[in-house]
Design a protein around this motif. Structure first.
Motif, PDB file in Angstrom:
ATOM      1  N   ARG A 118       0.826   4.055  -2.784  1.00  0.00           N
ATOM      2  CA  ARG A 118       0.393   5.379  -2.340  1.00  0.00           C
ATOM      3  C   ARG A 118       1.394   6.460  -2.710  1.00  0.00           C
ATOM      4  O   ARG A 118       1.022   7.575  -3.081  1.00  0.00           O
ATOM      5  CB  ARG A 118       0.177   5.360  -0.822  1.00  0.00           C
ATOM      6  CG  ARG A 118      -0.420   6.667  -0.294  1.00  0.00           C
ATOM      7  CD  ARG A 118      -0.557   6.642   1.207  1.00  0.00           C
ATOM      8  NE  ARG A 118      -1.176   7.865   1.681  1.00  0.00           N
ATOM      9  CZ  ARG A 118      -1.072   8.335   2.914  1.00  0.00           C
ATOM     10  NH1 ARG A 118      -0.342   7.673   3.807  1.00  0.00           N
ATOM     11  NH2 ARG A 118      -1.662   9.447   3.275  1.00  0.00           N
ATOM     12  N   GLY A 152       0.822  -1.208   0.000  1.00  0.00           N
ATOM     13  CA  GLY A 152       0.000   0.000   0.000  1.00  0.00           C
ATOM     14  C   GLY A 152       0.854   1.256   0.000  1.00  0.00           C
ATOM     15  O   GLY A 152       0.540   2.244  -0.679  1.00  0.00           O
ATOM     16  N   GLY A 171      -2.046   4.462   4.053  1.00  0.00           N
ATOM     17  CA  GLY A 171      -3.305   5.095   3.669  1.00  0.00           C
ATOM     18  C   GLY A 171      -4.525   4.278   4.015  1.00  0.00           C
ATOM     19  O   GLY A 171      -5.575   4.416   3.381  1.00  0.00           O
TER      20      GLY A 171
END
Length: 420
Positions: A73, A69, A242
């Motif tokens: 991100r 992630g 996030g």
């Protein structure tokens, strides 16, 4: 040949939770234990490893997606994909020399024990894939099965010697008497990592930055306990990735659980292992004179210490960051981000749990691993193509931090490249 490889793969697919109890039971009988006592020891170790690997899965299944992630991100784009150790293992077992590595590796270990050139009796059979990967690289490089097997056995000898060297540290710091670790991905960080730790601990000012779990707990009270450290670091990773509020709390709870549960499983492992270790030591001392014998196990036994998990969680975002800023690096950290706890175990032990010193040294060594993985990427990719490995979608070139960035593997690869 293919039948032998398939049979070997079927045996290894049983996993450590089946293989280890059987091996420990047979070793117990070999070392003169009663069948009932040997069976109980093997069963206890099997149960402990079930628990350990459940917790490792909890760690990996939460840490991996969070790391991915972060990569997405922050829009990190590099040309070489780190496919992780599972892919490297499957590539290694697809090599024609793989079927020979296990029996030859076991025979070499026995010879070294008898000749007193090692004190480690390595029962971590699954991780022989590291030796096989080394052999597969040299076989692909030279076309010679003999050279490939020589390389694999050289890798094993180095791993056993490093296991002997670091075993006292495992006993003193991790409270694992009679145990050593010869896992290829872990021992490769010892030759540079341990001297670097000693260097850092002599640097003015820096040497006084003390952040081991005990000091943290004294300073912050209950909020410095491992359970709270795991929660805080997990939440921080969730925020960097996030995640939503719920997902962030979930990964925080998972990391808190890892901090608490892993040491308890290792304690259960020791309960089953100690009788076998004592029997082995007594028999071998009687047959071959005074000699301490270590039982070589998976590096998972050393990653449960709070300082190891804390160091690894901090290094995940650092690894992503340095991959972007390092000039000349082309590897996108991905598959092996979740295996950083295995990479830093010996560094943390050498630093006596000082998280600050461990993170500093770990950052330097991971940077070197990224450069090695970049350099070997083309060859790593060709091995994957030859093994008919299914490449990740959109990936043209692959490597791995675990083996592509493995110092021992890299040095041996370069030495054999000089003679071919």
């Amino acid at each position: 040949m293919q039948t032998m490889i398939d049979a070997l793969q079927a045996f290894l697919d049983l996993g450590a939770t089946v293989i280890l109890p059987v091996v420990i039971f047979l070793l117990g009988l070999l070392f003169g234990q009663k069948p009932s006592k040997a069976f109980r020891a093997g069963l206890t170790i099997g149960v402990a490893f079930v628990g350990i690997f459940l917790i490792v899965d909890l760690l990996v299944n939460n840490l991996g997606p969070a790391a991915h992630g972060m990569v997405k991100r922050f829009g990190v784009e590099l040309s070489v994909i780190d496919v992780g150790w599972p892919a490297a293992a499957s590539i290694s077992w697809a090599s024609p020399i793989a079927a020979f590595v296990l029996p030859l590796g076991l025979a070499l270990n026995v010879i070294m024990l008898v000749t007193r050139t090692t004190k480690t009796m390595n029962v971590d059979i699954w991780n022989f894939w590291h030796f096989s990967f080394m052999g597969a690289i040299v076989y692909a490089l030279s076309g010679s099965i003999i050279q490939g097997l020589i390389a694999a056995l050289l890798f094993e000898i180095i791993c056993l010697k490093i296991a002997d060297w670091t075993a006292p540290m495992l006993e003193k710091y991790f409270d694992l008497p009679g145990i050593s670790v010869a896992t290829g991905s872990t021992v490769s960080y010892a030759p540079l990592g341990i001297p670097l730790v000693r260097l850092v601990q002599k640097i003015p000012v820096v040497k006084n930055w003390n952040a081991d779990p005990e000091t943290i707990q004294k300073r912050f009270g209950i909020f410095g306990e491992p359970i709270f450290m795991g929660l805080a670091l997990g939440v921080a990773l969730g925020l960097l990735a996030g995640y939503s509020v719920g997902e962030t709390i979930e990964i925080g709870m998972a990391m808190a659980a890892v901090m608490v549960l892993m040491p308890r499983m290792v304690k259960l492992l020791m309960e089953g292992l100690m009788p076998i270790s004592e029997s082995a030591r007594n028999l071998l001392q009687k047959k071959f004179g005074a000699q301490n014998i270590y039982i070589g196990l998976d590096a998972a036994v050393a990653i449960g210490h709070p300082a190891v998990i804390s160091t690894a969680l901090i290094l995940v975002p650092i690894t992503v960051a340095i991959a972007v800023i390092l000039p000349g690096n082309n590897v996108l950290p991905f598959g092996d981000l979740a295996t950083i706890p295995f990479i830093v175990a010996f560094i943390v032990g050498a630093a006596r749990g000082n998280i600050v010193h461990s993170v500093l040294v770990g950052t330097v060594l991971i940077a070197l691993s990224l450069y090695m993985a970049t350099d070997i990427a083309a060859f790593h990719t060709q091995m994957a193509v030859d093994a008919k490995f299914n490449m990740p979608e959109g990936a043209n070139t692959i490597s791995s931090i675990d083996q592509g960035g493995n110092l021992i593997n890299y040095v041996l690869y370069k030495l054999f490249a000089l003679i071919n």
